[in-house]
Design a protein around this motif. Structure first.
Motif, PDB file in Angstrom:
ATOM      1  N   PRO A 292      -2.878  13.903   3.489  1.00 38.97           N
ATOM      2  CA  PRO A 292      -3.724  13.369   4.548  1.00 38.97           C
ATOM      3  C   PRO A 292      -4.949  12.649   4.000  1.00 38.97           C
ATOM      4  O   PRO A 292      -6.070  13.112   4.081  1.00 38.97           O
ATOM      5  CB  PRO A 292      -4.116  14.621   5.349  1.00 38.97           C
ATOM      6  CG  PRO A 292      -4.080  15.719   4.359  1.00 38.97           C
ATOM      7  CD  PRO A 292      -2.954  15.366   3.420  1.00 38.97           C
ATOM      8  N   CYS A 293      -4.694  11.480   3.373  1.00 44.75           N
ATOM      9  CA  CYS A 293      -5.782  10.695   2.807  1.00 44.75           C
ATOM     10  C   CYS A 293      -5.614   9.237   3.208  1.00 44.75           C
ATOM     11  O   CYS A 293      -4.569   8.820   3.715  1.00 44.75           O
ATOM     12  CB  CYS A 293      -5.783  10.784   1.278  1.00 44.75           C
ATOM     13  SG  CYS A 293      -5.968  12.465   0.644  1.00 44.75           S
TER      14      CYS A 293
ATOM     15  N   GLN B  41      -6.815   7.053   5.560  1.00 46.85           N
ATOM     16  CA  GLN B  41      -6.382   6.792   6.924  1.00 46.85           C
ATOM     17  C   GLN B  41      -6.973   5.509   7.513  1.00 46.85           C
ATOM     18  O   GLN B  41      -6.837   5.248   8.693  1.00 46.85           O
ATOM     19  CB  GLN B  41      -6.771   7.978   7.819  1.00 46.85           C
ATOM     20  CG  GLN B  41      -6.015   9.259   7.474  1.00 46.85           C
ATOM     21  CD  GLN B  41      -4.523   9.105   7.663  1.00 46.85           C
ATOM     22  OE1 GLN B  41      -4.058   8.739   8.725  1.00 46.85           O
ATOM     23  NE2 GLN B  41      -3.753   9.375   6.634  1.00 46.85           N
TER      24      GLN B  41
ATOM     25  N   ALA C 129      -6.517  13.393  10.076  1.00 40.98           N
ATOM     26  CA  ALA C 129      -5.653  12.777   9.069  1.00 40.98           C
ATOM     27  C   ALA C 129      -4.270  13.416   9.059  1.00 40.98           C
ATOM     28  O   ALA C 129      -3.251  12.735   8.964  1.00 40.98           O
ATOM     29  CB  ALA C 129      -6.302  12.889   7.689  1.00 40.98           C
TER      30      ALA C 129
ATOM     31  N   PRO D   5      -0.494   5.903   5.508  1.00 39.03           N
ATOM     32  CA  PRO D   5      -1.090   6.458   4.285  1.00 39.03           C
ATOM     33  C   PRO D   5      -0.238   6.131   3.066  1.00 39.03           C
ATOM     34  O   PRO D   5       0.980   6.008   3.153  1.00 39.03           O
ATOM     35  CB  PRO D   5      -1.114   7.964   4.549  1.00 39.03           C
ATOM     36  CG  PRO D   5      -0.979   8.105   6.027  1.00 39.03           C
ATOM     37  CD  PRO D   5      -0.172   6.937   6.482  1.00 39.03           C
TER      38      PRO D   5
END
Length: 226
Positions: free
Chosen positions: A217-218, A220, A173, A211
């Protein structure tokens, strides 16, 4: 991938999460500074083997003879069936670092080679190596063993530590959000953990929606599997 290929499921939500803060002794300076809490998830859906994002060839292995290298001695039912209270040490995560390092490098490199061989890929076909984020020394040693330039090794352990089962999802991610990994890139994923257990797989990174939060980093999106 097996459930989807067998027709049991159309889509599968797969989650890897760790809360090391609940088992690592904060007074254990050897381990407390290494491990972090984290979670990552991916949606796998039915698709075609040649579709970008499809889960490709893979390799899995385990060796129960070395179960004592990474463990919580009082973490299961065996300890609870014994008289008396477990010691503080037995309540917390323990790892024999030097032996784990040796097994991790050997097993991850062997598994990666087996997976590449099954796919007919050469090491130069790999655009990015995304390993379990144990520590930089292990990651670089595996890359060196495989003959992969270290700059192709996706890492974020220096930012969040070793998040165990969450480490590869989080590394993917993070690399995607930072545009390090792009659609069409060929990826080699390799992991190692307690048990001992290890595994590798190949995939081609698909085009995914951006995103919602570029620096978080979420979300994806989906990957596909045959």
């Amino acid at each position: 991938a097996g459930l989807i290929a067998a027709g049991v499921a159309e889509r599968v939500l797969l989650i890897g999460a760790e809360t090391y803060s609940t088992i690592v002794d904060p007074l254990d300076r050897a381990n407390a500074i290494i491990f972090g809490d984290g979670a990552g998830a991916v949606v796998l859906r039915a698709g075609h083997p040649d579709e970008p994002g499809a889960v490709g060839h893979f390799d899995l292995g385990s060796d129960g003879d070395h179960d004592d290298l990474i463990m919580v001695a009082a973490g299961g039912s065996r300890q609870r069936s014994r008289p008396g209270e477990p010691s503080r040490q037995d309540r917390h995560f323990a790892m024999r670092g030097k032996e784990v390092y040796r097994h991790a490098v050997t097993r991850m490199a062997e598994s990666a080679r087996a997976t590449l061989s099954r796919a007919g890929w050469k090491i130069d076909d790999v655009d990015h190596f995304v390993p379990h984020q144990a520590n930089l020394r292990i990651l670089h040693s595996v890359a060196d063993d495989l003959g992969l330039p270290r700059e192709r090794c996706a890492t974020h352990v220096e930012s969040v530590g070793n998040t165990g089962a969450a480490s590869i999802p989080l590394a993917l991610a993070d690399a995607a959000a930072g545009h390090v990994v792009r659609p069409g890139d060929r990826l080699l994923l390799t992991a190692f953990g307690g048990g001992l257990t290890w595994g590798s797989c190949l995939l081609t990174w698909p085009a995914l929606p951006a995103p919602a939060h570029p620096h978080d980093p979420c979300d994806q999106g989906e990957r596909t599997t045959s």
